[in-house]
Design a protein around this motif. Structure first.
Motif, PDB file in Angstrom:
ATOM      1  N   TYR A  24      80.008-105.747 -13.300  1.00  0.00           N
ATOM      2  CA  TYR A  24      80.633-106.027 -14.598  1.00  0.00           C
ATOM      3  C   TYR A  24      81.385-107.355 -14.576  1.00  0.00           C
ATOM      4  O   TYR A  24      81.351-108.119 -15.554  1.00  0.00           O
ATOM      5  N   LEU A  25      82.064-107.638 -13.471  1.00  0.00           N
ATOM      6  CA  LEU A  25      82.755-108.921 -13.343  1.00  0.00           C
ATOM      7  C   LEU A  25      81.754-110.067 -13.372  1.00  0.00           C
ATOM      8  O   LEU A  25      81.994-111.109 -13.993  1.00  0.00           O
ATOM      9  N   THR A  26      80.623-109.871 -12.709  1.00  0.00           N
ATOM     10  CA  THR A  26      79.569-110.889 -12.705  1.00  0.00           C
ATOM     11  C   THR A  26      79.010-111.087 -14.109  1.00  0.00           C
ATOM     12  O   THR A  26      78.739-112.220 -14.538  1.00  0.00           O
ATOM     13  N   ASN A  27      78.860-109.989 -14.837  1.00  0.00           N
ATOM     14  CA  ASN A  27      78.374-110.073 -16.223  1.00  0.00           C
ATOM     15  C   ASN A  27      79.380-110.803 -17.099  1.00  0.00           C
ATOM     16  O   ASN A  27      79.010-111.655 -17.924  1.00  0.00           O
ATOM     17  N   LEU A  28      80.660-110.480 -16.949  1.00  0.00           N
ATOM     18  CA  LEU A  28      81.707-111.167 -17.714  1.00  0.00           C
ATOM     19  C   LEU A  28      81.672-112.670 -17.431  1.00  0.00           C
ATOM     20  O   LEU A  28      81.797-113.499 -18.346  1.00  0.00           O
ATOM     21  N   HIS A  29      81.497-113.020 -16.177  1.00  0.00           N
ATOM     22  CA  HIS A  29      81.433-114.432 -15.799  1.00  0.00           C
ATOM     23  C   HIS A  29      80.236-115.119 -16.448  1.00  0.00           C
ATOM     24  O   HIS A  29      80.342-116.232 -16.964  1.00  0.00           O
ATOM     25  N   SER A  30      79.087-114.439 -16.444  1.00  0.00           N
ATOM     26  CA  SER A  30      77.887-115.013 -17.059  1.00  0.00           C
ATOM     27  C   SER A  30      78.081-115.236 -18.553  1.00  0.00           C
ATOM     28  O   SER A  30      77.657-116.262 -19.108  1.00  0.00           O
ATOM     29  N   LEU A  31      78.731-114.291 -19.219  1.00  0.00           N
ATOM     30  CA  LEU A  31      78.975-114.428 -20.657  1.00  0.00           C
ATOM     31  C   LEU A  31      79.877-115.625 -20.946  1.00  0.00           C
ATOM     32  O   LEU A  31      79.672-116.350 -21.928  1.00  0.00           O
ATOM     33  N   TRP A  61      84.392-110.373 -25.035  1.00  0.00           N
ATOM     34  CA  TRP A  61      85.496-109.525 -25.461  1.00  0.00           C
ATOM     35  C   TRP A  61      85.038-108.093 -25.724  1.00  0.00           C
ATOM     36  O   TRP A  61      85.779-107.135 -25.440  1.00  0.00           O
ATOM     37  N   THR A  62      83.831-107.930 -26.240  1.00  0.00           N
ATOM     38  CA  THR A  62      83.307-106.587 -26.487  1.00  0.00           C
ATOM     39  C   THR A  62      83.179-105.807 -25.185  1.00  0.00           C
ATOM     40  O   THR A  62      83.589-104.640 -25.097  1.00  0.00           O
ATOM     41  N   LEU A  63      82.608-106.460 -24.161  1.00  0.00           N
ATOM     42  CA  LEU A  63      82.469-105.800 -22.867  1.00  0.00           C
ATOM     43  C   LEU A  63      83.827-105.569 -22.221  1.00  0.00           C
ATOM     44  O   LEU A  63      84.101-104.483 -21.699  1.00  0.00           O
ATOM     45  N   SER A 100      85.665-102.646 -23.670  1.00  0.00           N
ATOM     46  CA  SER A 100      84.928-101.386 -23.685  1.00  0.00           C
ATOM     47  C   SER A 100      85.590-100.334 -22.793  1.00  0.00           C
ATOM     48  O   SER A 100      86.359-100.637 -21.877  1.00  0.00           O
ATOM     49  N   ASP A 101      85.267 -99.063 -23.062  1.00  0.00           N
ATOM     50  CA  ASP A 101      85.783 -97.958 -22.259  1.00  0.00           C
ATOM     51  C   ASP A 101      85.334 -98.073 -20.807  1.00  0.00           C
ATOM     52  O   ASP A 101      86.034 -97.627 -19.892  1.00  0.00           O
ATOM     53  N   THR A 102      84.172 -98.678 -20.597  1.00  0.00           N
ATOM     54  CA  THR A 102      83.635 -98.812 -19.246  1.00  0.00           C
ATOM     55  C   THR A 102      84.570 -99.595 -18.338  1.00  0.00           C
ATOM     56  O   THR A 102      84.677 -99.309 -17.139  1.00  0.00           O
ATOM     57  N   LEU A 103      85.260-100.580 -18.901  1.00  0.00           N
ATOM     58  CA  LEU A 103      86.130-101.437 -18.098  1.00  0.00           C
ATOM     59  C   LEU A 103      87.610-101.097 -18.264  1.00  0.00           C
ATOM     60  O   LEU A 103      88.471-101.945 -18.009  1.00  0.00           O
ATOM     61  N   GLU A 104      87.874 -99.860 -18.668  1.00  0.00           N
ATOM     62  CA  GLU A 104      89.266 -99.429 -18.806  1.00  0.00           C
ATOM     63  C   GLU A 104      90.003 -99.535 -17.470  1.00  0.00           C
ATOM     64  O   GLU A 104      91.165 -99.949 -17.423  1.00  0.00           O
ATOM     65  N   SER A 105      89.323 -99.182 -16.371  1.00  0.00           N
ATOM     66  CA  SER A 105      89.971 -99.240 -15.056  1.00  0.00           C
ATOM     67  C   SER A 105      90.296-100.677 -14.661  1.00  0.00           C
ATOM     68  O   SER A 105      91.319-100.945 -14.027  1.00  0.00           O
ATOM     69  N   LEU A 106      89.426-101.622 -15.053  1.00  0.00           N
ATOM     70  CA  LEU A 106      89.696-103.030 -14.755  1.00  0.00           C
ATOM     71  C   LEU A 106      90.941-103.497 -15.494  1.00  0.00           C
ATOM     72  O   LEU A 106      91.803-104.177 -14.914  1.00  0.00           O
ATOM     73  N   ARG A 107      91.044-103.118 -16.751  1.00  0.00           N
ATOM     74  CA  ARG A 107      92.202-103.523 -17.548  1.00  0.00           C
ATOM     75  C   ARG A 107      93.489-102.851 -17.060  1.00  0.00           C
ATOM     76  O   ARG A 107      94.533-103.494 -16.910  1.00  0.00           O
ATOM     77  N   ASP A 108      93.397-101.541 -16.816  1.00  0.00           N
ATOM     78  CA  ASP A 108      94.603-100.780 -16.479  1.00  0.00           C
ATOM     79  C   ASP A 108      95.113-101.054 -15.067  1.00  0.00           C
ATOM     80  O   ASP A 108      96.323-100.985 -14.817  1.00  0.00           O
ATOM     81  N   SER A 123      87.972-116.629 -34.608  1.00  0.00           N
ATOM     82  CA  SER A 123      88.600-115.334 -34.353  1.00  0.00           C
ATOM     83  C   SER A 123      87.780-114.520 -33.356  1.00  0.00           C
ATOM     84  O   SER A 123      88.335-113.896 -32.442  1.00  0.00           O
ATOM     85  N   SER A 124      86.453-114.544 -33.512  1.00  0.00           N
ATOM     86  CA  SER A 124      85.588-113.795 -32.596  1.00  0.00           C
ATOM     87  C   SER A 124      85.572-114.408 -31.203  1.00  0.00           C
ATOM     88  O   SER A 124      85.380-113.712 -30.211  1.00  0.00           O
ATOM     89  N   TYR A 125      85.780-115.731 -31.124  1.00  0.00           N
ATOM     90  CA  TYR A 125      85.819-116.407 -29.824  1.00  0.00           C
ATOM     91  C   TYR A 125      87.110-116.095 -29.060  1.00  0.00           C
ATOM     92  O   TYR A 125      87.104-115.996 -27.831  1.00  0.00           O
TER      93      TYR A 125
END
Length: 245
Positions: A118-125, A135-137, A140-148, A182-184
């Motif tokens: 997921y970190l690699t995907n975020l970097h690619s985006l 921002w959508t990724l 997301s609920d999938t990355l709740e642990s990364l945020r928290d 705003s979306s950026y």
């Protein structure tokens, strides 16, 4: 990469003398210094400072000494490196990870294997300037642990990502709609307007258009290419063409 940016990347102005001596000398391979470098990383997390080479030194020590491996430190290094786009810090960090590290004996489950894709995907985006998708990724609920567990501890993390988007906008746009910006930036309403004002950009609330100040990257300049061919050179070219017929 400009000369000044390269210089700051190699030797950040905020780097302490002790860290400079560790990063620049043979002591960076001394495993007894890993604690000093890890403490410096946590200082970066709390202060918005960033030192890629010092963080790479930690990963190199983990590579040479798998028993030192701390997955939380690795995740924090990767999180800090995300905001360095377009610099290659993230890829340099990932290149120092190997199977020996991920297979280290830990008392608790290793979060890195699950988060790294997921970190690699975020970097690619971010590299592709697909900021809304980032921002959508990220939200997301999938990355709740990364945020928290991680980015919440990194002071100014989301603003540092917004700075990546701002650099791209400054290099591309002379004017941009507030909805797109705003979306950026993942900001809306008063928060967006306040952010734009801090940037020194002009915001027309009636049209919703934001003017980006002129800079060398967003100005269209015609280029005139002039070739200086002497008569003697032209004669040789013509002669060669005739002989080839």
């Amino acid at each position: 990469m400009s000369a000044s940016a390269t210089s700051e990347w190699v030797t950040p102005p905020t780097r302490p003398e002790l860290i400079e001596s560790l990063v620049s000398g043979v002591d960076r391979y001394n495993p007894s210094n890993v604690g000093i470098l890890e403490d410096y990383l946590f200082h970066q997390i709390r202060s918005r400072e960033y030192d890629c080479l010092a963080n790479l030194a930690i990963l190199k020590l983990y590579q040479f000494n798998p028993d030192l491996y701390n997955p939380d430190v690795v995740v924090n290094i990767l999180v800090k490196a995300l905001a360095s786009v377009p610099f290659p810090d993230f890829n340099l960090s990932v290149a120092l990870l190997d199977d020996r590290v991920s297979n280290a004996n830990l008392e608790e489950p290793d979060p890195l294997p699950g988060l790294l894709p997921y970190l690699t995907n975020l970097h690619s985006l971010l590299q592709q300037c697909r900021f809304p998708a980032f921002w959508t990724l990220y939200r997301s609920d999938t990355l709740e642990s990364l945020r928290d567990n991680y980015t919440v501890e990194v002071v100014g993390f989301e603003d540092s990502i917004r700075e990546v988007a701002v650099r791209a906008v400054k290099a591309t746009f002379q004017k941009i709609g507030s909805k797109r910006l705003s979306s950026y930036l993942d900001l809306e309403g008063a928060e967006l307007e306040e952010y734009v004002v801090k940037l020194g950009w002009k915001f027309d609330s009636t049209t919703g258009v934001i003017e980006v100040p002129p800079n060398p990257d967003n100005q269209i300049a015609s280029t005139v290419v002039q070739e200086d061919i002497k008569l003697q050179q032209l004669t040789k070219v013509i002669s060669h063409a005739i002989s080839a017929v």
